[in-house]
Design an enzyme around this catalytic site. Sequence first.
Site, PDB file in Angstrom:
ATOM      1  N   ALA A   1     -11.183  -8.785   2.523  1.00 14.56           N
ATOM      2  CA  ALA A   1     -11.622 -10.184   2.587  1.00 14.56           C
ATOM      3  C   ALA A   1     -11.009 -10.973   3.741  1.00 14.56           C
ATOM      4  O   ALA A   1     -10.973 -12.198   3.691  1.00 14.56           O
ATOM      5  CB  ALA A   1     -11.340 -10.863   1.251  1.00 14.56           C
TER       6      ALA A   1
ATOM      7  N   SER B   1       0.850  -1.198   0.000  1.00 14.08           N
ATOM      8  CA  SER B   1       0.000   0.000   0.000  1.00 14.08           C
ATOM      9  C   SER B   1       0.885   1.247   0.000  1.00 14.08           C
ATOM     10  O   SER B   1       2.101   1.152   0.247  1.00 14.08           O
ATOM     11  CB  SER B   1      -0.896   0.013   1.240  1.00 14.08           C
ATOM     12  OG  SER B   1      -0.091   0.241   2.400  1.00 14.08           O
TER      13      SER B   1
ATOM     14  N   ASP C   1      -1.193  -1.638  -4.013  1.00 12.14           N
ATOM     15  CA  ASP C   1      -2.552  -1.708  -3.483  1.00 12.14           C
ATOM     16  C   ASP C   1      -3.101  -0.288  -3.295  1.00 12.14           C
ATOM     17  O   ASP C   1      -2.440   0.564  -2.696  1.00 12.14           O
ATOM     18  CB  ASP C   1      -2.485  -2.441  -2.124  1.00 12.14           C
ATOM     19  CG  ASP C   1      -3.849  -2.830  -1.591  1.00 12.14           C
ATOM     20  OD1 ASP C   1      -4.772  -3.016  -2.396  1.00 12.14           O
ATOM     21  OD2 ASP C   1      -3.975  -2.965  -0.352  1.00 12.14           O
TER      22      ASP C   1
ATOM     23  N   GLY D   1     -10.420  -3.724   7.259  1.00 11.72           N
ATOM     24  CA  GLY D   1     -10.195  -3.687   8.697  1.00 11.72           C
ATOM     25  C   GLY D   1     -10.771  -4.893   9.428  1.00 11.72           C
ATOM     26  O   GLY D   1     -11.253  -5.850   8.808  1.00 11.72           O
TER      27      GLY D   1
ATOM     28  N   SER E   1      -5.707  -7.634   7.184  1.00 16.89           N
ATOM     29  CA  SER E   1      -6.017  -7.616   8.620  1.00 16.89           C
ATOM     30  C   SER E   1      -5.696  -8.943   9.311  1.00 16.89           C
ATOM     31  O   SER E   1      -5.179  -8.949  10.438  1.00 16.89           O
ATOM     32  CB  SER E   1      -7.491  -7.261   8.845  1.00 16.89           C
ATOM     33  OG  SER E   1      -7.739  -5.964   8.367  1.00 16.89           O
TER      34      SER E   1
HETATM   35  P1  13P Z   1      -8.690  -6.685   4.997  1.00 22.24           P
HETATM   36  O1  13P Z   1      -8.630  -5.495   5.871  1.00 22.24           O
HETATM   37  O2  13P Z   1     -10.017  -7.366   5.095  1.00 22.24           O
HETATM   38  O3  13P Z   1      -7.576  -7.643   5.233  1.00 22.24           O
HETATM   39  O4  13P Z   1      -8.575  -6.190   3.465  1.00 22.24           O
HETATM   40  C1  13P Z   1      -7.328  -5.934   2.895  1.00 22.24           C
HETATM   41  C2  13P Z   1      -7.432  -5.248   1.582  1.00 22.24           C
HETATM   42  O5  13P Z   1      -8.459  -5.153   0.965  1.00 22.24           O
HETATM   43  C3  13P Z   1      -6.198  -4.689   1.022  1.00 22.24           C
HETATM   44  O6  13P Z   1      -6.424  -3.968  -0.145  1.00 22.24           O
HETATM   45  O1  G3H Z   2      -6.768  -1.924   1.993  1.00 26.74           O
HETATM   46  C1  G3H Z   2      -5.949  -1.510   2.785  1.00 26.74           C
HETATM   47  C2  G3H Z   2      -4.845  -2.370   3.260  1.00 26.74           C
HETATM   48  O2  G3H Z   2      -5.234  -3.103   4.381  1.00 26.74           O
HETATM   49  C3  G3H Z   2      -3.610  -1.560   3.504  1.00 26.74           C
HETATM   50  O3  G3H Z   2      -3.710  -0.869   4.698  1.00 26.74           O
HETATM   51  O4  G3H Z   2      -3.146   1.424   3.934  1.00 26.74           O
HETATM   52  O5  G3H Z   2      -2.990   0.787   6.367  1.00 26.74           O
HETATM   53  O6  G3H Z   2      -1.327  -0.087   4.723  1.00 26.74           O
HETATM   54  P1  G3H Z   2      -2.730   0.419   4.954  1.00 26.74           P
HETATM   55 ZN    ZN Z   3      -8.311  -2.978  -0.230  1.00 28.80          ZN
END
Ligand code: 13P
Ligand code: G3H
Ligand code: ZN
Length: 311
Positions: free
Chosen positions: A215, A50, A82, A181, A259
């Site tokens: 997910a 991310s 991401d 989350g 998460s």
């Molecule tokens: P979670 O928070 O459900 O793990 O989702 C992660 C996600 O979508 C990252 O892009």
């Molecule tokens: O979708 C989000 C991911 O869980 C990444 O989270 O932006 O806190 O690194 P973050």
């Molecule tokens: Zn996401």
Amino acid sequence: MPIVTTKEMFKKAYEGNYAIGAFNVNNLEIIQGITEAAAELHAPLILQVSAGARKYAKHIYMMKLMEAAEIDTGLPICIHLDHGEDFEICKSCIDGGFTSVMIDGSKHNFEDNIKLTAQVVKYAHDRGVMVEGELGQLAGIEDDINVSDEDASFTRPGEVEEFVTRTGVDSLAIAIGTSHGAYKFKPGQKPALRFDILEEVSKRLPGFPIVLHGASSVVQEFVAVINAYGGQMPDAIGIPEEMLRKAASMAVCKINIDSDLRLGMTAGIRKHMGENPSHFDPRQYLAPGRENIKSLVKHKITDVLGCDGKA
Ligand code: 13P
Ligand code: G3H
Ligand code: ZN
């Protein structure tokens, strides 16, 4: 096996009715736990970074760690951005060696989302990089941006053909009730996903790979360990695994998980420190976190995604 794109991975996943795990990474132990699990099960893998993770660890460190994992395991690994929020971050990741980027224009109106996504697709495709777009908005927290339940919106199937045709994206993230989350549903609320939307989308986009964000199942064993060793997490509810299995057997080719990894790492560290309060060598408490991630990812690959043996 080189660092690969998602193109071939998604084609096989679509035809084989399974999904590839896209796991968020930001340090050495997380990358090792995930890639060791995938290597033992011979599973294809997407490692995703991310903007926040890139800021925390720096692009170059992430890139070199992921390249090391690919050399060490010999697995086909796709390296993905991401939730890229603008053209600049997508360009920077493409120039910096990623093989796939997400341009998340979901907060913009339809026309602006198309314009931004098409701009990224043009730059990416000229360089052999794949692009994920998004239609519809998930609730939850990502990079400190908090989308409330009221502001979240399901994907409108009527928009998907026009979006894909005009942008040229290679995969599409849709909103069907998952969220980012650890707190996806309220206590007492029955988890539910809009499979009717997924079905309608896949009818309109035959053979086209769909992506599911948000997910995580929010593994209760990890939450219990965190709370047993001083944590104070309130009731955390995730997506039931049977729903993810169903999505993976449909048009969903990429399932995003972050998460659950965070919970596994934190549970391992908390338990170790709780039982060994005098320890202060990070290797002693990070190793159990890495072990939790490894066993979690093995479970996801075999029991949820169904991509074991597909590398
Ligand atoms: P979670 O928070 O459900 O793990 O989702 C992660 C996600 O979508 C990252 O892009
Ligand atoms: O979708 C989000 C991911 O869980 C990444 O989270 O932006 O806190 O690194 P973050
Ligand atoms: Zn996401």
